[in-house]
Write an enzyme that holds these catalytic residues in place. Sequence first.
Site, PDB file in Angstrom:
ATOM      1  N   LYS A 182       3.473   7.291   2.092  1.00  0.00           N
ATOM      2  CA  LYS A 182       2.599   7.063   3.248  1.00  0.00           C
ATOM      3  C   LYS A 182       2.824   8.171   4.273  1.00  0.00           C
ATOM      4  O   LYS A 182       3.976   8.525   4.557  1.00  0.00           O
ATOM      5  CB  LYS A 182       2.935   5.695   3.853  1.00  0.00           C
ATOM      6  CG  LYS A 182       2.023   5.248   4.986  1.00  0.00           C
ATOM      7  CD  LYS A 182       2.403   3.838   5.438  1.00  0.00           C
ATOM      8  CE  LYS A 182       1.448   3.289   6.477  1.00  0.00           C
ATOM      9  NZ  LYS A 182       1.758   1.894   6.849  1.00  0.00           N
ATOM     10  N   SER A 239       1.482  -4.592   6.274  1.00  0.00           N
ATOM     11  CA  SER A 239       0.836  -3.381   5.751  1.00  0.00           C
ATOM     12  C   SER A 239       1.207  -2.966   4.338  1.00  0.00           C
ATOM     13  O   SER A 239       0.589  -2.063   3.796  1.00  0.00           O
ATOM     14  CB  SER A 239       1.106  -2.205   6.682  1.00  0.00           C
ATOM     15  OG  SER A 239       0.266  -2.303   7.789  1.00  0.00           O
ATOM     16  N   SER A 264      -2.109  -1.483   6.589  1.00  0.00           N
ATOM     17  CA  SER A 264      -2.475  -0.116   6.915  1.00  0.00           C
ATOM     18  C   SER A 264      -2.077   0.895   5.837  1.00  0.00           C
ATOM     19  O   SER A 264      -2.522   2.038   5.882  1.00  0.00           O
ATOM     20  CB  SER A 264      -1.789   0.287   8.222  1.00  0.00           C
ATOM     21  OG  SER A 264      -0.379   0.324   8.033  1.00  0.00           O
TER      22      SER A 264
HETATM   23  N1  GLN Z   1      -2.321  -5.211  10.216  1.00  0.00           N
HETATM   24  C1  GLN Z   1      -1.180  -5.260  11.078  1.00  0.00           C
HETATM   25  C2  GLN Z   1      -1.468  -4.529  12.356  1.00  0.00           C
HETATM   26  O1  GLN Z   1      -2.507  -3.946  12.451  1.00  0.00           O
HETATM   27  C3  GLN Z   1       0.010  -4.723  10.375  1.00  0.00           C
HETATM   28  C4  GLN Z   1       0.196  -3.274  10.516  1.00  0.00           C
HETATM   29  C5  GLN Z   1       1.406  -2.784   9.798  1.00  0.00           C
HETATM   30  O2  GLN Z   1       2.105  -3.543   9.139  1.00  0.00           O
HETATM   31  N2  GLN Z   1       1.690  -1.521   9.979  1.00  0.00           N
HETATM   32  O3  GLN Z   1      -0.660  -4.537  13.251  1.00  0.00           O
END
Ligand code: GLN
Length: 478
Positions: free
Chosen positions: A78, A177, A153
């Site tokens: 990532k 994410s 994400s």
């Molecule tokens: N979807 C969650 C957010 O937008 C998780 C994001 C993540 O785990 N980086 O905060």
Amino acid sequence: MVTTRHPTYDQTRRSLDGEETTCEATVSASLAAIERRKGLNAFLTVFAERALERARMVDRKRAEGRAGRLAGMIVAVKDALCMRNERVTCASRILENFVSPYDATAVERLEREDAVLIGKTNLDEFAMGSSTENSAFGPVRNPVDESRVPGGSSGGSCVAVAAGMAHTALGTDTGGSIRQPASFCGIVGLKPTYGRVSRYGLVALSSSFDQIGPFANSVADAARVLQVIAGHDPRDATSAHVPVPEYADSITGDVRGVRVGLPREAFAAGLHADVRAAVVRVADLLRDAGAEILDVTLPHSAYTISTYYILMTAEASSNLARYDGARYGYRAEGARDLTEMYVRSRSEGFGPEVKRRIMLGTYVLSAGYYDAYYLKAQKVRRLIQNDFFDALRRVDCLLLPTAPTTAFTMGEKIDDPLAMYLSDVYTVSANLAGVPAISVPCGTDREGLPIGAQIIGKQFDEPTLFRVADTVERLVMQ
Ligand code: GLN
């Protein structure tokens, strides 16, 4: 609809050991897959030359019998993790051309075991999002159905594995994410215990939640990656001094006597009927295999989303204050004074979701509202954590859906932040509590879209997650 299963690292490893293929050939195949499915937009940077060179080196080491534990494993990373002399963008304009001077510990440990890093993957800008539509470099598409989101994400890392471009990938999980995209794309995703994996070299989003973890096409592969990246690191004060067990030993295929709790609140209204049916079926299969299924309760579940989005935005607003145009990345041209330079660099450099969260976070931390929001949310976080500790005293692990629905269509939630935030309803609690959680594929809905079952365990009890998730994988495939 495409639902092919790609080779696991275990399978490639057997082919390598049997001299049926080489690491170089595997890397070439992976590069070809990336090229073929470019439209998915999974990668922001591909290291073709570097990866081939490493592959040839690994082949030489294999011939000499001195290759590492992950020899020939192709890994995507990532683009929120640093790799020396490579760009780290966090899918943001503000870091667009920033080059990292050092390696993240997780990356360094993988390379030390002869994994081959193939490229850096696309994500929601600064890992804020649940669909990978918030990238400054365009959205990522779900390989199972390209009209749908891959989740987020860590969408790019997830797609790299789900589309056969890499054996495994590193993602980060602050509120789901890794697990939510794994569930949307039909692969395995693990968020380890907070502190299990060093975050050195990970661009901080919300420091009390962030964890690095693997995506894989099998539970065994995820365990292999964790084996290498887990463990204390003097360069990350939050990495735990807890010994790393031999995870492969937990993959026994035997769940007899394991107590699995079904949190009542996770099967309430708002859950897609097919997701519910698939997860209930997992419980039945586990019961048939000798596990004990019990009902448990997590009384503060209703507060998880609001608590998470107060605390994560507060921490993110503080972490993101460092991008001011002076030290890193993008700087607006032609400002007349320092304040204008800050304002314009940040206004031009950050995307809308990041700005929304900086504003929310700054608001909940501001003098007049601190007690009402930030402080209160900290107290509720403790109540949520206690719910988990109480439930996990009665049972060995919890079983629940990873996400309330299957992959939604692109554009469906992008203009409705609240609807987007609600897709994290089953994942954020493990981050609030700091406990480990894994998503494992457990079937498809009536449209053929993947469904993930989530297993949550006690702190540092990843072995139980692997044991149960691996059994689910076997039972579901039968
Ligand atoms: N979807 C969650 C957010 O937008 C998780 C994001 C993540 O785990 N980086 O905060």
